[in-house]
Design an enzyme around this catalytic site. Structure first.
Site, PDB file in Angstrom:
ATOM      1  N   TYR A 141       0.828  -1.205   0.000  1.00 24.21           N
ATOM      2  CA  TYR A 141       0.000   0.000   0.000  1.00 24.21           C
ATOM      3  C   TYR A 141       0.867   1.261   0.000  1.00 24.21           C
ATOM      4  O   TYR A 141       0.715   2.137  -0.849  1.00 24.21           O
ATOM      5  CB  TYR A 141      -0.937  -0.005   1.208  1.00 24.21           C
ATOM      6  CG  TYR A 141      -1.600   1.334   1.463  1.00 24.21           C
ATOM      7  CD1 TYR A 141      -2.526   1.850   0.562  1.00 24.21           C
ATOM      8  CD2 TYR A 141      -1.293   2.087   2.593  1.00 24.21           C
ATOM      9  CE1 TYR A 141      -3.123   3.084   0.780  1.00 24.21           C
ATOM     10  CE2 TYR A 141      -1.890   3.312   2.832  1.00 24.21           C
ATOM     11  CZ  TYR A 141      -2.799   3.815   1.921  1.00 24.21           C
ATOM     12  OH  TYR A 141      -3.380   5.036   2.136  1.00 24.21           O
ATOM     13  N   TRP A 192      -4.315   8.150   9.468  1.00 21.81           N
ATOM     14  CA  TRP A 192      -5.340   7.627  10.382  1.00 21.81           C
ATOM     15  C   TRP A 192      -6.693   8.325  10.193  1.00 21.81           C
ATOM     16  O   TRP A 192      -7.302   8.812  11.146  1.00 21.81           O
ATOM     17  CB  TRP A 192      -4.882   7.787  11.837  1.00 21.81           C
ATOM     18  CG  TRP A 192      -3.647   7.034  12.215  1.00 21.81           C
ATOM     19  CD1 TRP A 192      -2.649   6.579  11.400  1.00 21.81           C
ATOM     20  CD2 TRP A 192      -3.241   6.679  13.554  1.00 21.81           C
ATOM     21  NE1 TRP A 192      -1.652   5.969  12.139  1.00 21.81           N
ATOM     22  CE2 TRP A 192      -1.986   6.014  13.462  1.00 21.81           C
ATOM     23  CE3 TRP A 192      -3.789   6.871  14.816  1.00 21.81           C
ATOM     24  CZ2 TRP A 192      -1.314   5.523  14.583  1.00 21.81           C
ATOM     25  CZ3 TRP A 192      -3.109   6.405  15.921  1.00 21.81           C
ATOM     26  CH2 TRP A 192      -1.895   5.727  15.803  1.00 21.81           C
TER      27      TRP A 192
END
Length: 287
Positions: free
Chosen positions: A126, A151
């Site tokens: 990723y 996040w």
């Protein structure tokens, strides 16, 4: 002013839709993957020919961190080829591109907050594909803002906050890692900053547009995933037995950065943005 948004059904795309009514001076065009597939160059060209956007926010991405380890081709197609396709068409139409990237481009070995010029070293598929997407844009043209964030959560789509609340409704106890440190980012705050960048860039004279490049954005402060979960439960008055565990007790296909706090000095300096503390933004996020 026309702003085209890809990935309209994702977390950031929905966050942008939720605040778009606050900006009557902007004509937003929200495109999900069925309307605009960034992996299809001709599809992008058709959309740009139709809407002629002044700005494009690329909120489309492959973000399944662990799944990417077993689906590298799919992650590559969306995060690299898709980014390159958009950059090529943006160049053709003189459209300014705002592209979302990630703290996962770093390996997490820093002891201080990562700056934009720090050397990336992704540890998984990723992060690698997101870094390759950044480079593909940079090699294609100059009129881009690459925003690295971390996040991301919100009341929209799937994210850590919603997962914690769902699991808490199904279980009496939960264990969450406490040795990965970063900063939660409310997707609505990220959306507001993207629009702020657009407005301030639009209002500047063409000769002063020497502000393109890579920027970091997250909320302020730092915490572990355990701290994040604890705050989520406290704010939502959830009673659950929450335990802190090391990463070694929760193995995952993809390795996470142990430390991925982002330094926001640059974006605050160039765009005069005021950034909320992560706890303050979490309190404002209601499902």
């Amino acid at each position: 002013m026309v702003v085209l948004v890809t990935g309209a059904n994702g977390q950031l795309g929905q966050a942008l839709q939720s605040i778009s009514g606050n900006y009557p001076e902007i004509d937003f065009v929200f495109c999900d993957s069925t309307r605009l597939d960034i992996t299809d160059l001709n599809n992008i060209k058709q959309s740009f020919k139709q809407f002629k956007p002044d700005y494009c926010i690329n909120a489309a991405a492959y973000t399944a961190v662990d799944k990417a380890e077993s689906e590298p081709e799919k992650a590559q197609l969306i995060n690299v080829i898709g980014a390159k396709n958009l950059a090529e068409v943006c160049k053709e139409y003189d459209t300014i591109l705002l592209h979302i990237s990630t703290d996962f481009v770093f390996d997490g070995t820093n002891k201080t907050a990562y700056k934009e010029e720090d050397t990336p070293n992704p540890t998984g598929v990723y992060g690698l594909t997101k870094l390759q997407g950044e480079k593909a844009i940079q090699e294609t043209f100059d009129n881009y803002f690459i925003i690295r964030t971390s996040w991301v959560y919100s009341q929209f789509a799937n994210n850590f906050m919603k997962t914690m609340l769902r699991l808490a409704s199904e279980r009496d106890s939960l264990s969450v890692v406490n040795d990965q440190i970063g900063t939660p980012t409310n997707a609505v705050d990220l959306a507001e900053v993207l629009i702020s960048i657009i407005i301030k860039t639009q209002n500047s004279q063409p000769e002063t547009r020497n502000i393109f490049g890579i920027y970091n954005f997250s909320n302020e402060g730092r915490c572990s995933w355990y701290d994040f979960a604890k705050e989520i439960f406290e704010i939502n008055n959830v009673n659950i037995n929450l335990s802190a565990i090391p990463t070694t007790s929760f193995p995952t296909p993809a390795k996470r950065p142990a430390y991925s706090v982002l330094d926001k000095t640059k974006i605050k300096k160039f765009f005069q943005v005021e950034i909320k503390d992560w706890k303050e933004s979490l309190k404002a996020c209601k499902i």
